[in-house]
Write an enzyme that holds these catalytic residues in place. Structure first.
Site, PDB file in Angstrom:
ATOM      1  N   GLY A  15       0.820  -1.208   0.000  1.00 12.89           N
ATOM      2  CA  GLY A  15       0.000   0.000   0.000  1.00 12.89           C
ATOM      3  C   GLY A  15       0.852   1.255   0.000  1.00 12.89           C
ATOM      4  O   GLY A  15       0.433   2.307   0.486  1.00 12.89           O
ATOM      5  N   VAL A  66      -2.643  -7.980  -1.795  1.00 10.29           N
ATOM      6  CA  VAL A  66      -2.076  -8.634  -0.611  1.00 10.29           C
ATOM      7  C   VAL A  66      -2.917  -9.808  -0.139  1.00 10.29           C
ATOM      8  O   VAL A  66      -2.408 -10.707   0.547  1.00 10.29           O
ATOM      9  CB  VAL A  66      -1.891  -7.643   0.563  1.00 10.29           C
ATOM     10  CG1 VAL A  66      -0.839  -6.611   0.248  1.00 10.29           C
ATOM     11  CG2 VAL A  66      -3.205  -7.005   0.968  1.00 10.29           C
ATOM     12  N   ASN A  92       1.342  -2.223   5.316  1.00 10.56           N
ATOM     13  CA  ASN A  92       0.486  -1.050   5.473  1.00 10.56           C
ATOM     14  C   ASN A  92      -0.843  -1.164   4.724  1.00 10.56           C
ATOM     15  O   ASN A  92      -1.803  -0.482   5.070  1.00 10.56           O
ATOM     16  CB  ASN A  92       1.245   0.189   4.974  1.00 10.56           C
ATOM     17  CG  ASN A  92       0.325   1.376   4.772  1.00 10.56           C
ATOM     18  OD1 ASN A  92      -0.060   2.054   5.710  1.00 10.56           O
ATOM     19  ND2 ASN A  92      -0.058   1.625   3.517  1.00 10.56           N
ATOM     20  N   TYR A 157     -13.291  -3.892  10.518  1.00  7.81           N
ATOM     21  CA  TYR A 157     -12.008  -3.183  10.519  1.00  7.81           C
ATOM     22  C   TYR A 157     -11.317  -3.312  11.878  1.00  7.81           C
ATOM     23  O   TYR A 157     -10.114  -3.592  11.954  1.00  7.81           O
ATOM     24  CB  TYR A 157     -12.257  -1.711  10.179  1.00  7.81           C
ATOM     25  CG  TYR A 157     -11.012  -0.874  10.032  1.00  7.81           C
ATOM     26  CD1 TYR A 157     -10.193  -0.986   8.908  1.00  7.81           C
ATOM     27  CD2 TYR A 157     -10.658   0.054  11.007  1.00  7.81           C
ATOM     28  CE1 TYR A 157      -9.063  -0.199   8.770  1.00  7.81           C
ATOM     29  CE2 TYR A 157      -9.525   0.842  10.872  1.00  7.81           C
ATOM     30  CZ  TYR A 157      -8.733   0.715   9.753  1.00  7.81           C
ATOM     31  OH  TYR A 157      -7.602   1.489   9.620  1.00  7.81           O
ATOM     32  N   ALA A 158     -12.080  -3.121  12.962  1.00  5.78           N
ATOM     33  CA  ALA A 158     -11.510  -3.220  14.308  1.00  5.78           C
ATOM     34  C   ALA A 158     -10.976  -4.630  14.568  1.00  5.78           C
ATOM     35  O   ALA A 158      -9.903  -4.807  15.143  1.00  5.78           O
ATOM     36  CB  ALA A 158     -12.550  -2.841  15.353  1.00  5.78           C
ATOM     37  N   ALA A 159     -11.732  -5.633  14.131  1.00  4.16           N
ATOM     38  CA  ALA A 159     -11.285  -7.016  14.319  1.00  4.16           C
ATOM     39  C   ALA A 159      -9.988  -7.280  13.561  1.00  4.16           C
ATOM     40  O   ALA A 159      -9.070  -7.935  14.070  1.00  4.16           O
ATOM     41  CB  ALA A 159     -12.372  -7.980  13.866  1.00  4.16           C
ATOM     42  N   LYS A 161      -7.676  -5.100  12.665  1.00  5.72           N
ATOM     43  CA  LYS A 161      -6.554  -4.360  13.234  1.00  5.72           C
ATOM     44  C   LYS A 161      -6.168  -4.882  14.616  1.00  5.72           C
ATOM     45  O   LYS A 161      -4.987  -4.864  14.985  1.00  5.72           O
ATOM     46  CB  LYS A 161      -6.897  -2.867  13.291  1.00  5.72           C
ATOM     47  CG  LYS A 161      -7.051  -2.216  11.907  1.00  5.72           C
ATOM     48  CD  LYS A 161      -5.785  -2.333  11.074  1.00  5.72           C
ATOM     49  CE  LYS A 161      -5.861  -1.534   9.784  1.00  5.72           C
ATOM     50  NZ  LYS A 161      -4.617  -1.604   9.003  1.00  5.72           N
ATOM     51  N   ILE A 190      -5.617  10.329  10.857  1.00 11.66           N
ATOM     52  CA  ILE A 190      -4.576  10.857   9.985  1.00 11.66           C
ATOM     53  C   ILE A 190      -5.239  11.343   8.697  1.00 11.66           C
ATOM     54  O   ILE A 190      -6.107  10.665   8.142  1.00 11.66           O
ATOM     55  CB  ILE A 190      -3.526   9.779   9.642  1.00 11.66           C
ATOM     56  CG1 ILE A 190      -2.991   9.109  10.925  1.00 11.66           C
ATOM     57  CG2 ILE A 190      -2.395  10.383   8.828  1.00 11.66           C
ATOM     58  CD1 ILE A 190      -2.224  10.011  11.847  1.00 11.66           C
TER      59      ILE A 190
END
Length: 249
Positions: A15, A66, A92, A157-159, A161, A190
């Site tokens: 990425g 990926v 990333n 997404y939380a799982a 990460k 960000i």
């Protein structure tokens, strides 16, 4: 980064064609590392690689997904043929498919886990063998503060990460004795393309919750990445370092 010399180091950033990944790739190159960029978009990958070459180091443009072990394996063969190995791996690449859990489709769950978590697994499984053999390596996995705190509408997404954090800690314990470190960076809010669509009012609201009083810049993450990727960080492994202006504390 001033004071850190990564010359003769070979790095790969997944990425690395945009956002945080692009900032990390360019910061590594500015510190003297050769940098390969891996992502799905051929045009932006080649443009990012050309910008890195413009900094006086070597670069490779690697196109693939990926989540595909086949794509990753093909890219790994290209890297090892060109550079005979790798010293720094930055996982990333990431994606979001936000939805409330009650409405979430199977593919929204599976696609996010495949990219954000399985992608790091595919790359690490190949790179670690080479790093152990040379008794040196730096693995940096880009997680998120959401992996520590959770967030409504982002259970997938939380799982992914949070899983990446557990993966990083386990890997660190496996390879530490061979001179290889594995750490995770957890960025907060960000300013990237991913957050660019939230609108100025929402950005102001987010900034008001951050003790530093502003959203982060991709370079804030890249500066830390260069240090963690350097020989100076050889005794730091298995850690999760937040870059969030004090949001999680």
């Amino acid at each position: 980064m001033i004071g850190i010399d990564l010359s003769e180091k070979r790095a790969l950033v997944t990425g690395g064609n945009r956002g945080i990944g692009r900032a990390i790739a360019e910061a590594l190159a500015e510190s003297g590392a050769d940098v390969a960029v891996f992502a799905r978009s051929e045009g932006s990958v080649r443009e990012a690689a050309e910008a890195i070459v413009g900094r006086g180091v070597r670069s490779l443009a690697l196109v693939g997904d990926v989540s595909s072990a086949t794509d990753v394996g093909r890219a790994w063969d290209d890297v090892t043929e060109a550079w005979e190995g790798l010293d720094i791996l930055v996982n990333n690449a990431g994606m979001t498919r936000d939805n409330l859990l009650l409405r979430m489709k199977d593919e929204e769950w599976e696609d996010v886990l495949a990219v954000n978590l399985s992608g790091a697994f595919h790359w690490c499984r190949l790179a670690v063998r080479s790093m152990i053999r040379q008794r040196y390596g730096r693995i940096l996995n880009v997680s998120s503060v959401v992996g520590l705190t959770g967030n409504p509408g982002q259970s997938n997404y939380a799982a992914s990460k949070a899983g990446l954090i557990g993966f990083t800690k386990s890997l660190a314990a496996e390879v530490a004795a061979r001179g290889v470190t594995a750490n995770a960076i957890a960025p907060g809010y960000i300013e990237t393309e991913m957050t660019g669509a939230i609108g100025e009012a929402a950005k102001a609201d987010y900034a008001s919750r951050i003790p530093a009083g502003r959203l982060g810049d991709p370079r804030d993450v890249a500066n830390l990445a260069v240090f963690i990727a350097s020989p100076l960080a050889g005794y730091i492994t298995g850690q999760v370092i937040c870059v969030d202006g004090g949001l999680t504390r």
